[in-house]
Design a protein around this motif. Structure first.
Motif, PDB file in Angstrom:
ATOM      1  N   HIS A   4     -28.403 -29.091 -18.380  1.00 25.51           N
ATOM      2  CA  HIS A   4     -28.201 -29.620 -17.039  1.00 25.51           C
ATOM      3  C   HIS A   4     -26.766 -30.109 -16.931  1.00 25.51           C
ATOM      4  N   ARG A   5     -26.009 -29.469 -16.039  1.00 25.69           N
ATOM      5  CA  ARG A   5     -24.570 -29.736 -15.955  1.00 25.69           C
ATOM      6  C   ARG A   5     -23.970 -29.579 -17.351  1.00 25.69           C
ATOM      7  N   ASP A   6     -23.303 -30.616 -17.869  1.00 21.94           N
ATOM      8  CA  ASP A   6     -22.733 -30.489 -19.211  1.00 21.94           C
ATOM      9  C   ASP A   6     -23.620 -31.151 -20.265  1.00 21.94           C
ATOM     10  N   LEU A   7     -24.891 -31.359 -19.928  1.00 20.61           N
ATOM     11  CA  LEU A   7     -25.813 -31.995 -20.870  1.00 20.61           C
ATOM     12  C   LEU A   7     -26.750 -30.986 -21.509  1.00 20.61           C
ATOM     13  N   ARG A   8     -27.122 -31.282 -22.743  1.00 18.25           N
ATOM     14  CA  ARG A   8     -28.233 -30.622 -23.407  1.00 18.25           C
ATOM     15  C   ARG A   8     -29.328 -31.661 -23.576  1.00 18.25           C
ATOM     16  N   VAL A   9     -30.545 -31.276 -23.208  1.00 13.64           N
ATOM     17  CA  VAL A   9     -31.661 -32.218 -23.211  1.00 13.64           C
ATOM     18  C   VAL A   9     -32.822 -31.587 -23.975  1.00 13.64           C
ATOM     19  N   ARG A  10     -33.430 -32.375 -24.852  1.00 12.98           N
ATOM     20  CA  ARG A  10     -34.518 -31.865 -25.668  1.00 12.98           C
ATOM     21  C   ARG A  10     -35.626 -32.903 -25.748  1.00 12.98           C
ATOM     22  N   TRP A  11     -36.832 -32.505 -25.334  1.00 11.86           N
ATOM     23  CA  TRP A  11     -37.992 -33.371 -25.506  1.00 11.86           C
ATOM     24  C   TRP A  11     -38.554 -33.138 -26.897  1.00 11.86           C
ATOM     25  N   LEU A  12     -38.527 -34.177 -27.722  1.00 12.07           N
ATOM     26  CA  LEU A  12     -38.998 -34.079 -29.099  1.00 12.07           C
ATOM     27  C   LEU A  12     -40.464 -34.445 -29.234  1.00 12.07           C
ATOM     28  N   GLY A  13     -41.055 -35.001 -28.172  1.00 13.70           N
ATOM     29  CA  GLY A  13     -42.448 -35.409 -28.197  1.00 13.70           C
ATOM     30  C   GLY A  13     -42.612 -36.850 -27.784  1.00 13.70           C
ATOM     31  N   TYR A  14     -43.815 -37.177 -27.274  1.00 12.65           N
ATOM     32  CA  TYR A  14     -44.150 -38.512 -26.783  1.00 12.65           C
ATOM     33  C   TYR A  14     -43.063 -38.955 -25.797  1.00 12.65           C
ATOM     34  N   ALA A  15     -42.422 -40.103 -26.032  1.00 13.60           N
ATOM     35  CA  ALA A  15     -41.386 -40.586 -25.113  1.00 13.60           C
ATOM     36  C   ALA A  15     -39.986 -40.311 -25.637  1.00 13.60           C
ATOM     37  N   THR A  16     -39.867 -39.489 -26.659  1.00 20.09           N
ATOM     38  CA  THR A  16     -38.585 -39.257 -27.319  1.00 20.09           C
ATOM     39  C   THR A  16     -37.850 -38.081 -26.689  1.00 20.09           C
ATOM     40  N   ALA A  17     -36.714 -38.380 -26.079  1.00 16.24           N
ATOM     41  CA  ALA A  17     -35.838 -37.340 -25.548  1.00 16.24           C
ATOM     42  C   ALA A  17     -34.450 -37.526 -26.145  1.00 16.24           C
ATOM     43  N   ARG A  18     -33.801 -36.412 -26.406  1.00 15.71           N
ATOM     44  CA  ARG A  18     -32.424 -36.421 -26.897  1.00 15.71           C
ATOM     45  C   ARG A  18     -31.530 -35.851 -25.805  1.00 15.71           C
ATOM     46  N   VAL A  19     -30.498 -36.592 -25.431  1.00  7.15           N
ATOM     47  CA  VAL A  19     -29.568 -36.180 -24.378  1.00  7.15           C
ATOM     48  C   VAL A  19     -28.163 -36.233 -24.951  1.00  7.15           C
ATOM     49  N   ASP A  20     -27.423 -35.124 -24.851  1.00  5.67           N
ATOM     50  CA  ASP A  20     -26.043 -35.165 -25.335  1.00  5.67           C
ATOM     51  C   ASP A  20     -25.141 -34.308 -24.461  1.00  5.67           C
ATOM     52  N   ASP A  21     -23.865 -34.685 -24.447  1.00  7.53           N
ATOM     53  CA  ASP A  21     -22.868 -33.948 -23.674  1.00  7.53           C
ATOM     54  C   ASP A  21     -21.856 -33.255 -24.575  1.00  7.53           C
ATOM     55  N   GLY A  22     -22.194 -33.103 -25.851  1.00  5.85           N
ATOM     56  CA  GLY A  22     -21.279 -32.499 -26.809  1.00  5.85           C
ATOM     57  C   GLY A  22     -20.452 -33.515 -27.558  1.00  5.85           C
TER      58      GLY A  22
END
Length: 255
Positions: A4-22
């Motif tokens: 999304h835009r310059d982000l990478r987003v990954r749902w790892l499970g439950y309430a855990t999400a990883r969001v990074d812009d590099g």
């Protein structure tokens, strides 16, 4: 993984999400129920597409956000946080009450994290990331309340987070375990990490209506199908949101 835009987003499970812009990595509510240890098992009777991955131990998070007792997991924090991470924890989180020691203070001292306790409606900067907390709770007169007005998440038990990452910049909203509440309306949100599980928070219908009011650039649901009481029809949610003219995506695979 979604982009999304310059982000990478990954749902790892439950309430855990990883969001990074590099450059900067932010995690929400890491761990619990074996979702980052590779031990999670699908609940009986649930046709789940919850991410089912191997043990996760990236230790690359610059910022780790913890919303409330139910989502506090010291082992999960250790598995995602970089050695110099900033750990943002709601001030009401109590490790003894949660039954998951050590306390955030002890954990931060042992691992070298910068701990920032945050109130119900605060604005701070964590490792260069603007973070705003918002009250997260079940309304005693709302849809998740018991007949006597008791709720799983009373007011004062937790928060949600709006944080901003990326060069765009891109505001991300994770409401935590909460009903859809009046103070959510009017937030400037580009990516809405929607909590759709119902029973202990907004269900997919309430989350879809909130998505329409927020009008974000993208919606991605998380925190569903982990346990039987969190079962939700994510595809029906996505169809509902898309029908309201809001872009939506599901991230249900580990890779």
């Amino acid at each position: 993984m979604i982009r999304h835009r310059d982000l990478r987003v990954r749902w790892l499970g439950y309430a855990t999400a990883r969001v990074d812009d590099g450059e900067t990595v932010v995690y929400t509510d890491p761990g619990r129920y074996g979702v980052v240890t590779g031990d999670w098992e699908p609940p009986a009777g649930v046709d789940t597409r919850h991410p089912d991955g191997p043990a996760y131990d990236a230790r690359d998070g610059d910022v780790v956000l913890v919303t409330h007792d139910h989502h506090y997991d010291p082992d999960g924090v250790r598995r995602v946080a970089a050695p110099d991470a900033t750990l943002v924890v709601y001030e009401g989180v109590d490790a003894d009450r949660a039954g998951r020691p050590p306390s955030p203070e002890t954990l931060a001292a042992e691992e070298g994290y910068d701990l920032r306790r945050i109130g119900e409606d605060d604005r701070i900067e964590a490792a260069g990331v603007p973070v705003r907390s918002l009250p997260a709770y079940n309304d005693p007169d709302g849809p998740q309340a018991n007949p006597d007005g008791s709720v799983m998440h009373p007011k004062g038990s937790g928060v949600g987070y709006r944080f901003v990452v990326g060069d765009a910049p891109t505001p991300v909203f994770w409401p935590g375990d909460s009903d859809a509440l009046p103070h959510h309306d009017g937030l400037d949100v580009s990516l809405f990490l929607a909590n759709i599980s119902g029973s202990v928070c907004m269900d997919r219908h309430e989350a879809a209506a909130l998505a329409e009011r927020l009008d974000p650039d993208l919606v991605c649901p998380i925190h569903y199908d982990t346990q039987s009481f969190l079962a939700a029809d994510a595809r029906a949610f996505a169809a509902d949101v898309a029908g309201r003219g809001v872009p939506v995506v599901l991230d249900e695979g580990w890779a």
